[in-house]
Design a protein around this motif. Structure first.
Motif, PDB file in Angstrom:
ATOM      1  N   GLN A 130       0.833  -1.193   0.000  1.00  0.00           N
ATOM      2  CA  GLN A 130       0.000   0.000   0.000  1.00  0.00           C
ATOM      3  C   GLN A 130       0.877   1.256   0.000  1.00  0.00           C
ATOM      4  OE1 GLN A 130      -3.637   0.259   0.040  1.00  0.00           O
ATOM      5  NE2 GLN A 130      -3.264  -1.800  -0.749  1.00  0.00           N
ATOM      6  N   VAL A 131       0.227   2.415  -0.176  1.00  0.00           N
ATOM      7  CA  VAL A 131       0.963   3.675  -0.247  1.00  0.00           C
ATOM      8  C   VAL A 131       0.169   4.770   0.463  1.00  0.00           C
ATOM      9  CG1 VAL A 131      -0.029   4.241  -2.504  1.00  0.00           C
ATOM     10  CG2 VAL A 131       2.117   5.327  -1.804  1.00  0.00           C
ATOM     11  N   VAL A 132       0.882   5.662   1.131  1.00  0.00           N
ATOM     12  CA  VAL A 132       0.307   6.874   1.719  1.00  0.00           C
ATOM     13  C   VAL A 132       1.026   8.054   1.094  1.00  0.00           C
ATOM     14  CG1 VAL A 132      -0.069   8.219   3.822  1.00  0.00           C
ATOM     15  CG2 VAL A 132      -0.243   5.720   3.898  1.00  0.00           C
ATOM     16  N   PHE A 133       0.252   8.977   0.519  1.00  0.00           N
ATOM     17  CA  PHE A 133       0.840  10.091  -0.223  1.00  0.00           C
ATOM     18  C   PHE A 133       1.046  11.326   0.659  1.00  0.00           C
ATOM     19  CE2 PHE A 133      -1.303   7.535  -3.493  1.00  0.00           C
ATOM     20  CZ  PHE A 133      -0.234   7.324  -4.354  1.00  0.00           C
ATOM     21  N   GLN A 134       1.713  12.317   0.056  1.00  0.00           N
ATOM     22  CA  GLN A 134       2.113  13.526   0.770  1.00  0.00           C
ATOM     23  C   GLN A 134       0.932  14.401   1.174  1.00  0.00           C
ATOM     24  OE1 GLN A 134       4.946  15.841  -1.411  1.00  0.00           O
ATOM     25  NE2 GLN A 134       4.711  17.665  -0.174  1.00  0.00           N
ATOM     26  N   ASP A 135       0.023  14.626   0.226  1.00  0.00           N
ATOM     27  CA  ASP A 135      -1.000  15.651   0.427  1.00  0.00           C
ATOM     28  C   ASP A 135      -2.320  15.029   0.875  1.00  0.00           C
ATOM     29  OD1 ASP A 135      -2.665  17.796   0.409  1.00  0.00           O
ATOM     30  OD2 ASP A 135      -2.526  18.212  -1.733  1.00  0.00           O
ATOM     31  N   PRO A 136      -2.694  15.163   2.147  1.00  0.00           N
ATOM     32  CA  PRO A 136      -3.959  14.582   2.605  1.00  0.00           C
ATOM     33  C   PRO A 136      -5.175  15.317   2.066  1.00  0.00           C
ATOM     34  CG  PRO A 136      -2.970  15.872   4.369  1.00  0.00           C
ATOM     35  CD  PRO A 136      -1.971  15.851   3.236  1.00  0.00           C
ATOM     36  N   TYR A 137      -4.959  16.488   1.453  1.00  0.00           N
ATOM     37  CA  TYR A 137      -6.069  17.238   0.876  1.00  0.00           C
ATOM     38  C   TYR A 137      -6.375  16.732  -0.536  1.00  0.00           C
ATOM     39  CZ  TYR A 137      -5.172  20.345   4.779  1.00  0.00           C
ATOM     40  OH  TYR A 137      -4.986  20.829   6.044  1.00  0.00           O
ATOM     41  N   GLY A 138      -5.335  16.377  -1.286  1.00  0.00           N
ATOM     42  CA  GLY A 138      -5.524  15.958  -2.659  1.00  0.00           C
ATOM     43  C   GLY A 138      -5.693  14.461  -2.848  1.00  0.00           C
ATOM     44  N   SER A 139      -5.309  13.650  -1.856  1.00  0.00           N
ATOM     45  CA  SER A 139      -5.337  12.198  -2.035  1.00  0.00           C
ATOM     46  C   SER A 139      -6.653  11.558  -1.603  1.00  0.00           C
ATOM     47  CB  SER A 139      -4.181  11.546  -1.272  1.00  0.00           C
ATOM     48  OG  SER A 139      -4.309  11.764   0.124  1.00  0.00           O
ATOM     49  N   LEU A 140      -7.567  12.337  -1.018  1.00  0.00           N
ATOM     50  CA  LEU A 140      -8.873  11.821  -0.601  1.00  0.00           C
ATOM     51  C   LEU A 140      -9.959  12.438  -1.487  1.00  0.00           C
ATOM     52  CD1 LEU A 140      -8.553  12.099   3.299  1.00  0.00           C
ATOM     53  CD2 LEU A 140      -7.977  10.150   1.841  1.00  0.00           C
ATOM     54  N   SER A 141     -10.832  11.617  -2.032  1.00  0.00           N
ATOM     55  CA  SER A 141     -11.900  12.123  -2.894  1.00  0.00           C
ATOM     56  C   SER A 141     -12.900  12.938  -2.082  1.00  0.00           C
ATOM     57  CB  SER A 141     -12.632  10.977  -3.583  1.00  0.00           C
ATOM     58  OG  SER A 141     -13.774  11.461  -4.277  1.00  0.00           O
ATOM     59  N   PRO A 142     -13.159  14.179  -2.472  1.00  0.00           N
ATOM     60  CA  PRO A 142     -14.119  14.995  -1.726  1.00  0.00           C
ATOM     61  C   PRO A 142     -15.556  14.529  -1.885  1.00  0.00           C
ATOM     62  CG  PRO A 142     -13.431  16.147  -3.713  1.00  0.00           C
ATOM     63  CD  PRO A 142     -12.587  14.912  -3.623  1.00  0.00           C
ATOM     64  N   ARG A 143     -15.803  13.645  -2.866  1.00  0.00           N
ATOM     65  CA  ARG A 143     -17.166  13.185  -3.146  1.00  0.00           C
ATOM     66  C   ARG A 143     -17.537  11.929  -2.364  1.00  0.00           C
ATOM     67  NH1 ARG A 143     -17.717  14.012  -9.728  1.00  0.00           N
ATOM     68  NH2 ARG A 143     -17.232  16.240  -9.751  1.00  0.00           N
ATOM     69  N   ASP A 159       5.144   8.260   1.170  1.00  0.00           N
ATOM     70  CA  ASP A 159       5.764   9.283   0.314  1.00  0.00           C
ATOM     71  C   ASP A 159       5.498  10.664   0.897  1.00  0.00           C
ATOM     72  OD1 ASP A 159       6.942  10.707  -1.675  1.00  0.00           O
ATOM     73  OD2 ASP A 159       5.591  10.070  -3.279  1.00  0.00           O
ATOM     74  N   GLU A 160       6.461  11.179   1.647  1.00  0.00           N
ATOM     75  CA  GLU A 160       6.362  12.498   2.298  1.00  0.00           C
ATOM     76  C   GLU A 160       5.048  12.622   3.097  1.00  0.00           C
ATOM     77  OE1 GLU A 160       8.717  14.767   2.180  1.00  0.00           O
ATOM     78  OE2 GLU A 160       9.786  14.674   0.288  1.00  0.00           O
ATOM     79  N   PRO A 161       4.714  11.678   3.975  1.00  0.00           N
ATOM     80  CA  PRO A 161       3.394  11.697   4.619  1.00  0.00           C
ATOM     81  C   PRO A 161       3.214  12.777   5.671  1.00  0.00           C
ATOM     82  CG  PRO A 161       4.718   9.968   5.583  1.00  0.00           C
ATOM     83  CD  PRO A 161       5.527  10.546   4.449  1.00  0.00           C
ATOM     84  N   THR A 162       4.300  13.457   6.055  1.00  0.00           N
ATOM     85  CA  THR A 162       4.186  14.471   7.113  1.00  0.00           C
ATOM     86  C   THR A 162       4.519  15.876   6.648  1.00  0.00           C
ATOM     87  OG1 THR A 162       6.480  14.125   7.838  1.00  0.00           O
ATOM     88  CG2 THR A 162       4.785  12.765   8.878  1.00  0.00           C
ATOM     89  N   SER A 163       4.990  16.060   5.400  1.00  0.00           N
ATOM     90  CA  SER A 163       5.526  17.362   4.997  1.00  0.00           C
ATOM     91  C   SER A 163       4.467  18.447   4.895  1.00  0.00           C
ATOM     92  CB  SER A 163       6.270  17.244   3.667  1.00  0.00           C
ATOM     93  OG  SER A 163       5.388  16.861   2.637  1.00  0.00           O
TER      94      SER A 163
END
Length: 540
Positions: A363-376, A448-452
Motif C-alpha cells: 500500500q501507499v500513503v501520499f504527501q498531500d492529505p487534501y488531494g489524495s482523498l476524494s471529496p465526493r 511518500d512524504e506523509p508528514t511534509s
C-alpha cells in the motif's frame, strides 16, 4: 518620530460573516516591528498567522476589520483603495508559500517583473528591462539576461521563489512580508532562500515579517517572535527569551513537538519482505519529426534495496533525485527494469491483472492529505474501497465493522465515518489516508512524504502513530522524505539519492553521526541548521 516602529498592529480583529454566523479569525492581536528587524509570526494551521498578514495589506475579501494597523504613522485600515494601491508593491510587499501559483504561467518572468515596475512609474521599456536584470542578479538567479524570456514552468521551485523575491524587491520596499516562503522547498534550497532574505534585508534595511510554523527557521532568522493560537497572541518577545522561557502551554507544546524517539532496531533475522536489485527507470527523450529516441532521463539508475519485516528504510534527497519514482516502481505503478522480489516472488514483468491479488499486501500513503482523498466520498467509502475490490464476499455490515476498527487504530472516532474529508483537519485527513492503507493488513507500505504538509505537532503525532502500527503489525516501511528530522525518528537504515543514484547508504544512526559524501553533509547541514564548508553545486 524617528524612534517609532515602522509597523504597529494594535488590537487587530478580523471577522468573517456568513449569514447569521460570524467567525472570529483574529482577536485583539498587537505587535510592533522596527526597521531592519525580523519578526516571526508562528503557530499551527488556523492560528490566524496568514489572515493577520493579509489584513495588514488589506487583501482580505468579505472580512470585517477592527483595531489599527499603523505604518509610518498612518493607519492602513482608514486608507482609501487608491492610497493603498500606492503602498502595496511599493512600500510594503508580500511573497507567498507556493511560487508556482503566484506567478502567471502564461507570461515570461521578464514581463511579470516589468509590469510591477511599470505600475509604479517606470514607463521606459529599456529601463525596465535593465532594472529587471539587476533584480534577478541581486536574488542570485543564474544567467539572468537569458532568463527574461523563461516561463515559470521552466524554472525550479527555488528559482521561482527567487523570481517572486525579485518582484517583491522591485520598488525597494520598507516592509517585506514572507508567508511560509520556504515550506514547499527542499531543505538545501530553504537554507539558501533564508540566507538570501537576510542578506537582502541587511543591504536594504528592510523590516521582515516572516510567517512560518517551523521553529527551526525562527531560531535561525528572527529577532522577535509572536506565537498565535486560535487568532490570539499567547506569547511574544525576543526569540531567545520566548523559546527559553515560554509562558504559555501552547508555546511549550510547539517547542516539544518535533518528532522524537528512536527507530526500531534492525533485526537481520526477520523475514525478508522486499529485495530490489539494480533497479532502473529510464524515461526516453524523443526529438525530431520522427520522434526518435536521442537519450534517456535516468530517474532511477541502478538502485538496490533490501527491506525486512518491522524495518523502516528511509529514502532521502532533494526534489528530482528519484525518491518517489523509486517508490512507484517498487509498487509496480510505473515500468522499470530489474528484479523486484516481493514476499519471495519476482513481480517485475507481471501484468496489472496478475498484480491485483498482491495489491492488498503493498500500500501507499501520499504527501498531500487534501488531494489524495476524494471529496465526493465519505470517510467510510474511502477506507472500504480496497475491501470492495479485494474482499468481495464481505457484507456491508462487515465492511463497516472493519472500517470502524481501522479508524480506532489510527486514533479517530468511528462515529465520524459518514462525514466527508472537508470536515476534518489536515492531520485527521492523513490519519484517514493511513487507515485506508492499513485496512487490508498489508505487509509493506510506501510512505511518500506523509508528514511534509502537516504542522509540527501533527507531524509528531503521525510519526508516533506509524511507529505504533509498525510495532503491532510488523510492517515494513519505505519512508520517502526530505525532512531528515522525521527520517531520523523512524528509519533504521537510510539511502541518500541524487540524480537517480545512491550517493550514500547504511545504518541510519551511523550515517547521521558521520556522513561521508559532501552531498549528504550539505543536506544534513541544511536540515539541522548548521553551517557546512561545502555546498551542493546546482542552480536553485
Amino acid at each position: 518620530m524617528s524612534g517609532a516602529p515602522l509597523l504597529e498592529v494594535k488590537n487587530l480583529s478580523v471577522t468573517f460573516e456568513q449569514g447569521n454566523r460570524a467567525t472570529h479569525a483574529v482577536n485583539s492581536t498587537s505587535f510592533c516591528l522596527n526597521r531592519g528587524k525580523t519578526l516571526a509570526l508562528v503557530g499551527e494551521s488556523g492560528s490566524g498567522k496568514s489572515v493577520t498578514a493579509l489584513a495588514i495589506v488589506q487583501l482580505l475579501t468579505g472580512a470585517k476589520l477592527g483595531g489599527e494597523v499603523v505604518f509610518k504613522s498612518e493607519n492602513l485600515l482608514e486608507m482609501d483603495e487608491r492610497r493603498l494601491r500606492s503602498i502595496r508593491g511599493n512600500s510594503i510587499t508580500m511573497v507567498f508559500q507556493e511560487p508556482m501559483t503566484s506567478l502567471n504561467p502564461l507570461h515570461h518572468i521578464g514581463k511579470q517583473i516589468g509590469e510591477i515596475l511599470s505600475h509604479h512609474g517606470m514607463k521606459d521599456l529599456p529601463q525596465r528591462e535593465q532594472r529587471t536584470i539587476e533584480l534577478l542578479t541581486e536574488v542570485g538567479l543564474p544567467d539572468p539576461q537569458n532568463r527574461l524570456m523563461s516561463f515559470p514552468h521552466q524554472l525550479s521551485g527555488g528559482q521561482r521563489q527567487r523570481v517572486m523575491i525579485a518582484m517583491a524587491l522591485a520598488n525597494r520596499p520598507e516592509l517585506f512580508i514572507a508567508d511560509e516562503p520556504t515550506t514547499a522547498l527542499d531543505v538545501t534550497v530553504q537554507m539558501q532562500i533564508l540566507t538570501l532574505l537576510k542578506d537582502l534585508q541587511a543591504k536594504h534595511g528592510m523590516a521582515l515579517l516572516f510567517i512560518t510554523h517551523d521553529l527551526g527557521i525562527v531560531r535561525r532568522i528572527a529577532d522577535d517572535v509572536v506565537v498565535m493560537q486560535k487568532g490570539e497572541v499567547v506569547d511574544a518577545g525576543p526569540v531567545k527569551e520566548v523559546f527559553n522561557n515560554p509562558t504559555s502551554e501552547y508555546t511549550k507544546m510547539l517547542l516539544a513537538a518535533e518528532p522524537k524517539g528512536d527507530a526500531a532496531a534492525l533485526n537481520l533475522g526477520a523475514r525478508e519482505i522486499l529485495r530490489v536489485d539494480n533497479l532502473k527507470v529510464w524515461f526516453p527523450v524523443k526529438r525530431g519529426f520522427l520522434r526518435r529516441t536521442t537519450g534517456f532521463i535516468k530517474a532511477v539508475d541502478g538502485i538496490s534495496v533490501v527491506l525486512r519485516e518491522g524495518q523502516t528504510l528511509g529514502i532521502v534527497g532533494e526534489s528530482g533525485s528519484g525518491k518517489t519514482t523509486l517508490g512507484l516502481a517498487i509498487l509496480k505503478l510505473i515500468r522499470s527494469e530489474g528484479p523486484i522480489v516481493f514476499l519471495g516472488s519476482n513481480i517485475n514483468g507481471r501484468t496489472q491483472r496478475q498484480m491485483q491479488p498482491m495489491r492488498a499486501q503493498m500500500q501507499v500513503v501520499f504527501q498531500d492529505p487534501y488531494g489524495s482523498l476524494s471529496p465526493r466520498l465519505s470517510v467510510a467509502e474511502i477506507i472500504e474501497e480496497g475491501l470492495t475490490v479485494q474482499k468481495t464476499r464481505l457484507s456491508l455490515v462487515e465492511r463497516r465493522e472493519i472500517v470502524a476498527q481501522a479508524l480506532i487504530d489510527v486514533g479517530l472516532d468511528p462515529g465520524s465515518m459518514d462525514r466527508y474529508p472537508h470536515e476534518f483537519s489536515g492531520g485527521q485527513r492523513q490519519r484517514i489516508a493511513i487507515a485506508r492503507a492499513m485496512v487490508l493488513q498489508p505487509k509493506f507500505v510506501v510512505l511518500d512524504e506523509p508528514t511534509s504538509a502537516l504542522d509540527m505537532s501533527v507531524q509528531a503525532q503521525i510519526v508516533d502513530l506509524l511507529r505504533d502500527l509498525q510495532k503491532k503489525r510488523g510492517l515494513a516501511y519505505l519512508f520517502i522524505s526530505h525532512d531528515l528530522k522525521v527520517v531520523k525518528a523512524l528509519a533504521s537504515e537510510i539511502i541518500v539519492m541524487k540524480d537517480g543514484k545512491v550517493v550514500e547508504s547504511g545504518e541510519a544512526k551511523k550515517v547521521f553521526e558521520n556522513p561521508q559524501s559532501d552531498y549528504t553533509k550539505a543536506l544534513f547541514a541544511a536540515a539541522f541548521n548548521t553551517t557546512p564548508d561545502y555546498k551542493i553545486d546546482r542552480p536553485v
